[in-house]
Enzyme design. Structure first.
Site, PDB file in Angstrom:
ATOM      1  N   HIS A 103       0.808  -1.226   0.000  1.00 50.91           N
ATOM      2  CA  HIS A 103       0.000   0.000   0.000  1.00 50.91           C
ATOM      3  C   HIS A 103       0.835   1.266   0.000  1.00 50.91           C
ATOM      4  CE1 HIS A 103      -2.113  -3.236   2.237  1.00 50.91           C
ATOM      5  NE2 HIS A 103      -3.106  -2.933   1.405  1.00 50.91           N
ATOM      6  N   ASP A 204      35.160 -29.947  16.223  1.00 49.44           N
ATOM      7  CA  ASP A 204      35.339 -31.288  15.680  1.00 49.44           C
ATOM      8  C   ASP A 204      36.609 -31.450  14.844  1.00 49.44           C
ATOM      9  OD1 ASP A 204      35.031 -33.864  14.740  1.00 49.44           O
ATOM     10  OD2 ASP A 204      32.856 -33.721  14.714  1.00 49.44           O
ATOM     11  N   HIS A 207      36.784 -35.414  13.075  1.00 52.73           N
ATOM     12  CA  HIS A 207      36.271 -35.941  11.807  1.00 52.73           C
ATOM     13  C   HIS A 207      37.162 -35.626  10.618  1.00 52.73           C
ATOM     14  CE1 HIS A 207      35.197 -31.805  10.906  1.00 52.73           C
ATOM     15  NE2 HIS A 207      34.737 -32.150   9.729  1.00 52.73           N
ATOM     16  N   HIS A 212      36.887 -36.346   5.714  1.00 53.71           N
ATOM     17  CA  HIS A 212      37.418 -35.603   4.572  1.00 53.71           C
ATOM     18  C   HIS A 212      38.607 -36.306   3.917  1.00 53.71           C
ATOM     19  CE1 HIS A 212      34.772 -32.351   5.581  1.00 53.71           C
ATOM     20  NE2 HIS A 212      35.369 -32.077   6.726  1.00 53.71           N
ATOM     21  N   ASP A 358      30.765 -32.692   4.839  1.00 57.88           N
ATOM     22  CA  ASP A 358      30.145 -32.322   6.117  1.00 57.88           C
ATOM     23  C   ASP A 358      28.626 -32.312   6.003  1.00 57.88           C
ATOM     24  OD1 ASP A 358      32.501 -32.008   7.551  1.00 57.88           O
ATOM     25  OD2 ASP A 358      32.724 -29.904   6.997  1.00 57.88           O
TER      26      ASP A 358
HETATM   27  S1  FES Z   1       1.783  -0.681   3.285  1.00 57.74           S
HETATM   28 FE1  FES Z   1       0.228  -2.159   3.637  1.00 57.74          FE
HETATM   29  S2  FES Z   1       1.324  -3.956   4.105  1.00 57.74           S
HETATM   30 FE2  FES Z   1       2.836  -2.467   3.864  1.00 57.74          FE
HETATM   31 FE   LIG Z   2      34.436 -30.865   8.101  1.00 57.47          FE
END
Ligand code: FES
Ligand SMILES: [Fe+2]
Length: 440
Positions: A103, A204, A207, A212, A358
């Protein structure tokens, strides 16, 4: 509210699996953690000029972070107070105002309601504009260029919140010229609980050689011998849990080790180290040359050296969005920065070799808790608990070696503290975990 004393046991070493799955625990996290804790919003270098903004999230709340004409940074919820529409759809930009597409209400850079279409003809000038500002993030503060926000006006200062972790992070924040985060961030979705990657990054080291193995071999860097735990010197570093749930692990002399062609970076570190020693002393010049895996409570992680900077944004108990930037020193030459970006993309970018290793594990660790019986079980992160303690020169709780889960436990102790719903004041007054043991 769930009684969290039953969910985290043995000083953070045992976790109830429901914390990775249950919707009601997740809702409690949004209320007790994400609506209270400081969360990473941006690096100042992302919004250097008046009107620069980024959009991000705190928990699941969309926020706009904007540089004001006076240079300060403000943040507010990116949802229109008229009928709730998202106001700003851009990830980043420069604006004089934020105008709602529905709006046409328009808000200033500070989130205040500035103009209302047909204000005289339809509202008969009866609208009290100050009541309909965009909901502000209560506090926004920077620590050496890192901008954080909290919805909780009663939260401690950012500096107090970071505590000893700030002392450690100065290692790379106090470089001449400071740091910057190169983006725009890569963004991807993982079907895992948000805490799983946080614990992976905070603690970690276990791992790395295993999960890896193939990637480490393929990348052909000084870290390749770690593949399959073949040549993993577990004593080549340490791990730290700082009060407040933050923490990291460091591998000595490995800052440049993941880079297949890290020569220029090693030269850079060698040149800078005497300056850093002068500025911050012996210990932190050592940290400056180390490779870090780290997390800042609750959901920001980084690897200093690999130079990946991560935000794990929760999207429900089983999903997150991952944002990845490249952390560099501002004064680095352009080619070195480019090399950092390339390595970061190859390792921890959305399709990065280590990221995908990962990601697969993180998704499976979360998804297995779908099973009703499975979910009633516990998980264990007690590694190294019998050897962690206080250090004569380093703040926080120090775990020996890089393969331990000291900072994982620190994270879960903090998680339980905040999830209990106790005030910051109450939490700070309580005695906290302090193993009566000195480590060298
Ligand atoms: S102006 Fe109406 S929802 Fe933002
Ligand atoms: Fe990792």
């Amino acid at each position: 509210m769930k009684d969290v004393t039953k969910l985290i046991l043995e000083d953070g070493a045992v976790q109830d699996r429901r914390i990775y799955w249950d919707q009601d625990i997740y809702e409690q996290e949004l209320e007790q953690i994400f609506a209270r804790a400081w969360q990473f919003l941006a690096h100042e270098s992302q919004i250097p000029n008046a009107g620069d903004f980024i959009t991000t999230r705190m928990g699941e709340d969309n926020v706009i972070v904007a540089r004001q004409p006076d240079g300060k940074i403000k943040a507010f919820i990116n949802s229109c107070p008229h009928r709730g529409n998202v106001v700003c759809h851009a990830d980043t930009g420069n604006a004089r105002a934020f105008t709602c597409a529905y709006h046409g209400w328009a808000f200033g850079l500070d989130g205040e309601l500035a103009t209302v279409p047909l204000e005289h003809d339809a509202y008969y000038d009866a609208i009290e504009r100050p009541r309909y500002a965009m909901h502000p993030v209560a506090k926004v503060e920077s620590y050496k260029g890192l901008v954080f926000g909290t919805f909780d006006a009663g939260a401690p200062s950012l500096r107090d919140y970071l505590g000893d972790m700030a002392w450690y992070m100065d290692t790379f924040l106090d470089v001449p010229g400071g740091i910057e985060l190169l983006g725009p961030p890569m963004k991807s979705i993982l079907n895992c609980n948000w805490k799983v990657p946080v614990e992976n990054f905070i603690a970690d080291g276990y791992h790395v050689g295993w999960a890896h193995a193939a990637a480490l071999k393929a990348i052909e860097s000084p870290l390749s011998p770690l593949a399959g735990n073949q040549a993993y010197d577990v004593n080549s570093g340490l791990q730290v849990a700082t009060r407040g749930g933050h923490g990291f692990g460091v591998i000595w002399d490995a800052a440049a080790a993941i880079h297949p062609d890290g020569g220029a970076y090693r030269e850079w570190l060698a040149k800078r180290t005497p300056i850093m020693r002068e500025r911050l002393g012996e210990w932190r010049s050592r940290f400056y040359n180390g490779h870090w895996d780290a997390s800042i409570f609750p959901n920001c992680s980084f690897l200093y050296g690999t130079n990946t900077w991560k935000l794990w944004l929760p999207m429900g108990p089983h999903n997150i969005e991952v944002w990845t930037w490249t952390l560099v020193e501002k004064d680095m030459p352009a080619e070195l920065k480019q090399m950092m970006v390339a390595t970061n993309m190859m390792t921890f970018g959305t399709a990065g070799m280590l990221e995908t290793d990962d990601g697969e594990n993180m998704e499976q660790c979360t998804g297995s808790n779908r099973g009703w019986v499975t979910r009633r079980g516990k998980l264990y992160s007690g590694m190294g608990q019998v050897r962690e303690g206080v250090h004569a020169e380093l703040p926080g709780i120090v775990g020996k070696g890089i393969v331990c889960e000291t900072s994982n436990r620190g994270f879960y102790r903090r998680w339980a503290e905040l999830m209990s719903g106790r005030s910051w004041e109450e939490i700070s007054r309580e005695p906290h975990y302090a193993p009566n043991r000195e480590v060298a």
